[in-house]
Design a protein around this motif. Structure first.
Motif, PDB file in Angstrom:
ATOM      1  N   VAL A  21      29.484  44.089  39.280  1.00  0.00           N
ATOM      2  CA  VAL A  21      30.886  44.480  39.102  1.00  0.00           C
ATOM      3  C   VAL A  21      31.745  43.256  38.834  1.00  0.00           C
ATOM      4  CG1 VAL A  21      32.879  45.522  40.219  1.00  0.00           C
ATOM      5  CG2 VAL A  21      30.611  46.518  40.549  1.00  0.00           C
ATOM      6  N   VAL A  22      31.580  42.193  39.631  1.00  0.00           N
ATOM      7  CA  VAL A  22      32.370  40.971  39.453  1.00  0.00           C
ATOM      8  C   VAL A  22      32.179  40.394  38.063  1.00  0.00           C
ATOM      9  CG1 VAL A  22      32.682  38.598  40.235  1.00  0.00           C
ATOM     10  CG2 VAL A  22      32.364  40.415  41.911  1.00  0.00           C
ATOM     11  N   ALA A  23      30.931  40.371  37.581  1.00  0.00           N
ATOM     12  CA  ALA A  23      30.632  39.789  36.274  1.00  0.00           C
ATOM     13  C   ALA A  23      31.329  40.526  35.135  1.00  0.00           C
ATOM     14  CB  ALA A  23      29.120  39.795  36.045  1.00  0.00           C
ATOM     15  N   LEU A  24      31.666  41.787  35.355  1.00  0.00           N
ATOM     16  CA  LEU A  24      32.292  42.592  34.303  1.00  0.00           C
ATOM     17  C   LEU A  24      33.816  42.564  34.351  1.00  0.00           C
ATOM     18  CD1 LEU A  24      29.974  45.741  34.517  1.00  0.00           C
ATOM     19  CD2 LEU A  24      29.971  44.006  32.711  1.00  0.00           C
ATOM     20  N   LEU A  25      34.387  41.898  35.354  1.00  0.00           N
ATOM     21  CA  LEU A  25      35.839  41.951  35.553  1.00  0.00           C
ATOM     22  C   LEU A  25      36.479  40.581  35.439  1.00  0.00           C
ATOM     23  CD1 LEU A  25      36.070  44.444  38.571  1.00  0.00           C
ATOM     24  CD2 LEU A  25      35.860  44.920  36.132  1.00  0.00           C
ATOM     25  N   GLY A  26      36.074  39.786  34.475  1.00  0.00           N
ATOM     26  CA  GLY A  26      36.527  38.408  34.384  1.00  0.00           C
ATOM     27  C   GLY A  26      37.847  38.178  33.678  1.00  0.00           C
ATOM     28  N   ASP A  27      38.453  39.188  33.066  1.00  0.00           N
ATOM     29  CA  ASP A  27      39.728  38.999  32.372  1.00  0.00           C
ATOM     30  C   ASP A  27      40.522  40.295  32.414  1.00  0.00           C
ATOM     31  OD1 ASP A  27      38.921  40.696  30.034  1.00  0.00           O
ATOM     32  OD2 ASP A  27      37.475  39.077  29.702  1.00  0.00           O
ATOM     33  N   ASP A  28      41.669  40.303  31.722  1.00  0.00           N
ATOM     34  CA  ASP A  28      42.532  41.487  31.743  1.00  0.00           C
ATOM     35  C   ASP A  28      42.645  42.149  30.375  1.00  0.00           C
ATOM     36  OD1 ASP A  28      44.045  39.577  30.462  1.00  0.00           O
ATOM     37  OD2 ASP A  28      45.877  39.935  31.611  1.00  0.00           O
ATOM     38  N   ARG A  29      41.643  42.003  29.543  1.00  0.00           N
ATOM     39  CA  ARG A  29      41.649  42.671  28.245  1.00  0.00           C
ATOM     40  C   ARG A  29      41.528  44.182  28.437  1.00  0.00           C
ATOM     41  NH1 ARG A  29      36.830  40.039  25.029  1.00  0.00           N
ATOM     42  NH2 ARG A  29      35.879  40.449  27.080  1.00  0.00           N
ATOM     43  N   PRO A  30      42.012  44.964  27.476  1.00  0.00           N
ATOM     44  CA  PRO A  30      41.940  46.428  27.618  1.00  0.00           C
ATOM     45  C   PRO A  30      40.530  46.934  27.905  1.00  0.00           C
ATOM     46  CG  PRO A  30      43.402  45.858  25.810  1.00  0.00           C
ATOM     47  CD  PRO A  30      42.787  44.577  26.273  1.00  0.00           C
TER      48      PRO A  30
END
Length: 390
Positions: free
Chosen positions: A41-50
């Motif tokens: 989960v952490v690896a997939l949430l690294g930025d705020d792109r749509p």
């Protein structure tokens, strides 16, 4: 005494009505969490792109949590490298866009409210992302990260630190049906119930008391139910404030939402009220401890604005499509236990819950419950990570 018994009877009827739906929702959530690791989960949430926010929302839906656990988990993800906006999107989805909430809304209020939640939730997340882009400054974000790293423990910190997913390789079915998979599912299921039980009981008791003791005339005056335009404008503004003052969060605020809807709050006001489980006073205090006072105020302001606007969007959309149900048809469950499909479903799912509970305690679950009160030490974390291996 008669008044108290009347309130308790309403609470009991509501509880009986939603029991099977709660067990089903948490069982499905446990299956997903038993397979997906938090590091993934952490690896997939690294930025705020749509695209990232869409992934965060989807993972949040799959990772059902009570409000306290969702807040603690979002902080845990943020500390491990997840983007703050993505972590907040995950937090909102994991408590407001989950299966059990949708099923209970449909049972107690109608399918229109379930649909409204699953439309209003993404609207709220999009609005928050825009507000964060416009107003969240790097300095405030750095201060929040520094505060988050200080290890201030909340009531769900130990629960958020646990990763009970399986290590078995192979297909989804093979991993789930393995000895480790069944154990992990049981552990997640019981831990999620332990996290939510207090709020659920409090919410049901408050809803029963208000339904029994507060006359509908009070709510009709408070929500301007005799003035359609004023009611629609007032509902999404006052709904979150009622939630903040109620101290009831997660699934526990749905019974109270039924009472408010019957009392005359607008359709959009109900949606905003349910979303505001993440702004109750105890959780605002947790935000202060986790991220600092300034960030807590920033979260309060942006969340409130996004909730209210999402309420207005839902009100306009459903009103335009003619999908808002008639408040005159609203009913609070009061019939108690009857031999119908609800009773048979409750019996079947209570048997399932009992089997998972037995598995939980036979595989070291008691120690995991003790860990929920604070951050686990290294030995405890190792036990939680590998509890399903035995």
């Amino acid at each position: 005494m008669h008044a108290v018994l009347h309130a308790l009877s309403i609470t009991g009827s509501m509880t009986w009505e939603i029991t099977w739906a709660l067990i089903l929702g948490f069982a499905l959530s446990a299956v997903v969490q038993a397979i997906i690791r938090k590091s993934t989960v952490v690896a997939l949430l690294g930025d705020d792109r749509p695209r990232t926010l869409a992934v965060a929302t989807g993972l949040g839906v799959a990772s059902s949590s009570c409000s306290y656990a969702a807040v603690a988990l979002a902080r845990s993800l943020f500390r491990k490298g997840a983007d703050f906006t993505a972590a907040m999107a995950f937090e909102i989805a994991s408590t407001n866009l989950v299966v059990e909430l949708g099923v209970i809304l449909a049972l107690l209020m109608g399918w229109q409210f379930t649909l409204a939640e699953f439309i209003g939730g993404p609207v709220m997340i999009i609005l928050l992302a825009v507000l964060f882009r416009l107003f969240l400054r790097d300095r405030l974000l750095r201060q929040a990260r520094e505060q988050a790293e200080r290890g201030v423990a909340g009531s769900m910190e130990g629960h958020a630190a646990m990763d009970m997913s399986v290590r078995t390789e192979g297909s989804f079915a093979r991993r789930l049906l393995s000895r480790e998979g069944v154990t992990a599912t049981a552990h997640v299921f019981v831990m999620e119930w332990a996290a939510i039980l207090r709020d659920l009981v409090v919410g049901l008791l408050i809803a029963g008391a208000i339904a029994a003791w507060v006359p509908d005339s009070f709510w009709r005056a408070f929500f301007f139910s005799g003035h359609p335009l004023a009611s629609k404008l007032w509902g999404p503004l006052i709904g979150p404030l009622v939630a903040v003052a109620s101290f009831v969060c997660s699934i526990g605020n749905v019974p109270l939402a039924v009472v408010l809807w019957k009392g005359g709050i607008s359709f959009g006001g109900v949606v905003a009220f349910i979303f505001a489980d993440l702004l109750i006073l105890p959780i605002l205090n947790i935000y202060r401890k986790y991220y600092g006072a300034r960030m807590a105020l920033f979260i309060l302001g942006t969340f409130y604005l996004a909730m209210a606007v999402a309420g207005y969007v839902v009100e306009l959309l459903f009103g335009g499509l003619g999908l808002i149900p008639d408040q005159a048809d609203a009913r609070i469950p009061m019939q108690g236990v009857r031999w119908n499909y609800t009773s048979f479903l409750n019996i079947a799912f209570l048997v399932l819950a009992a089997a998972l509970l037995v598995r939980f305690f036979r595989t070291g679950g008691a120690g995991m419950l003790r860990m929920m009160g604070g951050a686990p030490d290294a030995d405890d974390a190792e036990h939680a990570d590998h509890a399903g291996h035995g």
